[in-house]
Design an enzyme around this catalytic site. Structure first.
Site, short mmCIF file in Angstrom:
data_model
loop_
_atom_site.label_atom_id
_atom_site.label_comp_id
_atom_site.label_asym_id
_atom_site.label_seq_id
_atom_site.Cartn_x
_atom_site.Cartn_y
_atom_site.Cartn_z
N GLU A 166 0.79 -1.23 0.00
CA GLU A 166 0.00 0.00 0.00
C GLU A 166 0.83 1.29 0.00
O GLU A 166 0.84 2.02 1.00
CB GLU A 166 -0.96 -0.01 1.19
CG GLU A 166 -1.96 -1.15 1.12
CD GLU A 166 -3.06 -1.08 2.18
OE1 GLU A 166 -2.92 -0.29 3.13
OE2 GLU A 166 -4.04 -1.81 2.05
N GLU A 358 -4.98 -9.01 1.08
CA GLU A 358 -5.61 -8.71 2.37
C GLU A 358 -7.11 -8.59 2.17
O GLU A 358 -7.56 -7.92 1.24
CB GLU A 358 -5.14 -7.38 2.99
CG GLU A 358 -3.72 -7.39 3.48
CD GLU A 358 -3.27 -6.04 4.05
OE1 GLU A 358 -4.14 -5.22 4.43
OE2 GLU A 358 -2.06 -5.81 4.11
C1 FCB Z 1 -4.28 -2.25 5.56
C2 FCB Z 1 -2.86 -2.48 6.03
C3 FCB Z 1 -2.74 -3.47 7.17
C4 FCB Z 1 -3.86 -3.28 8.17
C5 FCB Z 1 -5.20 -3.31 7.48
C6 FCB Z 1 -6.38 -3.21 8.40
O1 FCB Z 1 -4.39 -0.99 5.01
O2 FCB Z 1 -2.08 -2.95 4.96
O3 FCB Z 1 -1.48 -3.32 7.75
O4 FCB Z 1 -3.66 -2.11 8.85
O5 FCB Z 1 -5.27 -2.26 6.54
#
Ligand code: FCB
Length: 451
Positions: A166, A358
């Site tokens: 990110e 994620e």
């Molecule tokens: C993302 C991040 C991770 C965590 C999640 C909830 O943006 O990559 O580290 O904080 O959100």
């Protein structure tokens, strides 16, 4: 349902990051990171929480691999702490730092779990911040050298690599609005210059990795998903959502194409260049060639989405989430088709296999008097996102893996420990782990029992 949707090789995983779980902030020669320093400042994190101990994973990694095995994961995404490997950011390698990941990788492989290593999940060595961090034009070289040190040690066993997690967040939250380390509020020209260096760092790392592992390696990155979902399934709304997902209509650090077009297509998007104007960094063809060094997959981190409809003129119109929409503890609206549309649109535009690096939700979980942790909303969230993912795959999107954020409840950046995203509950007083109901559900889903 969907028994045959997932290929045999599908990565069923969970994800974490170093600063959020490891603790051991000064162990075995580790240098300080910008998060170590940031958390010492007053009022920057919830209740002054920090990651000095976190889940104490550095000392409990064997136990944690055991829990992964219990859940039946065949893949685990973790990040490597740059300041453990190079305490000063550049120069001398701290082999004790590498030893930790070496042991972790061996333990994972012994448990039948593929290690997926992320090189940068936001914990820049503090010394590099003092040298300007991502603003310094040498930062891509620093990152390439660090990548080399890591791959030299782990590349014989780690095949899956993710460069940056990110960039939107570590540049946007770190340098533009100051919510994350190092807590700066810079002007657009500096922010975009730092972003350009981060993209170059990504490209340089891909080159280093490819030189080390050739086709044996699967290399990707993990930007913010930036999902847009259509308000209805009408072709007009779907077209509007697609258009909105890839358009830049105002100065925003979250614009997906500002980051992804350079990496995947080798150019900054025209609309972005127009909107950022003179604030955008000058960039040479050679730099764009480096940034767009081919990757093998597009990793995407997806939690929420914006709803888009076609306006009367056919142009995209953002629709506010309906009153009472479910939300996680960040007040991010829960939209169950976010993953479906996100992977579809990303694959359409960029043509690469997708990995969900994620996906998950936070809730206020606790250990019941009987020892059980009930988290029905996480189960429902994951089940429905996975249904959407399966239908995208049936529609032809090649998806190679799915990683729940997160394996463990952990240090959620400026929110401290008040957001619990884990499949595994962590008691931060004692370090005690408890599998939540969602972990047991995921175990059955992975094994095919509850699909
Ligand atoms: C993302 C991040 C991770 C965590 C999640 C909830 O943006 O990559 O580290 O904080 O959100």
């Amino acid at each position: 349902m969907h028994q045959n949707t997932y290929p045999q090789s599908f990565a069923w995983g969970a994800a974490t990051s170093a600063y959020q779980i490891e603790g051991a902030w000064a162990a075995d020669g580790k240098g300080e990171s910008i998060w170590d320093a940031f958390c010492r400042r007053e009022s920057v994190t919830f209740a002054g929480h920090d990651g000095r101990i976190a889940c104490d994973h550095y000392r409990r990694s064997e136990e944690d691999v055991g829990l992964m095995r219990e859940i039946g994961l065949n893949a685990y995404r973790f990040s490597i702490a740059w300041p453990r490997i190079l305490p000063d950011g550049t120069g001398a390698i701290n082999s004790r730092g590498l030893d930790f990941y070496d042991r972790l990788v061996d333990a994972l492989l012994a448990a039948g779990i593929q290690p997926w290593a992320t090189l940068y999940h936001w914990d820049l060595p503090l010394t590099l911040c003092h040298r300007g961090g991502w603003l310094n034009a040498e930062s891509p070289q620093w990152f390439a050298d660090y990548t080399q040190a890591v791959v030299t040690r782990l590349g014989d066993r780690v095949r899956h690599w993710i460069t940056l997690n990110e960039p939107q967040c570590f540049i946007g939250l770190g340098l533009l609005n100051g919510l994350h380390a190092p807590g700066l509020k810079l002007d657009w020209p500096d922010v975009l210059r730092a972003g350009h260096h981060a993209l170059l760092a990504h490209g340089r790392a891909v080159q280093v990795l490819r030189a080390a592992g050739g086709d044996r390696f699967k290399i990707g990155w993990a930007p913010v998903g930036g999902a847009r979902v259509p308000a209805t399934n009408s072709p007009a709304d779907i077209a509007a959502a697609r258009q909105a997902m890839f358009a830049i209509t105002e100065r925003s650090i979250w614009a997906t194409t500002w980051w992804a077009d350079p990496v995947m297509l080798g150019r900054y998007p025209e609309d972005g260049l127009r909107i950022f104007g003179a604030a955008a960094s000058a960039h040479s063809e050679e730099e764009m060639r480096i940034i767009s060094t081919p990757v093998d997959f597009y990793g995407t981190n997806v939690y929420s989405a914006q709803i888009v409809a076609a306006g009367p003129d056919g142009c995209p119109r953002q629709i506010p989430p309906p009153p009472g929409v479910p939300m996680n503890m960040y007040y991010w609206p829960v939209l169950f088709d976010a993953l479906h549309w996100c992977v579809r649109f990303l694959h359409e535009r960029y043509g690469k296999p997708v990995v969900v690096t994620e996906n998950g939700t936070s809730s206020m979980d606790w250990v019941n008097a009987d020892g059980r942790v009930q988290d029905p909303q996480r189960i429902d969230y994951l089940r429905r996102q996975l249904q959407g993912l399966a239908s995208a795959m049936q529609a032809g999107v090649p998806v190679e893996g799915f990683f729940v954020w997160s394996l463990l409840d952990n240090f959620e950046w400026h929110e401290g420990y008040r957001q619990r995203f884990g499949l595994i509950h962590v008691d931060f007083e004692t370090g005690r782990r408890t599998l939540k109901d969602s972990a047991l559900w995921y175990r059955d889903f992975i094994s095919g029992k509850s699909r």
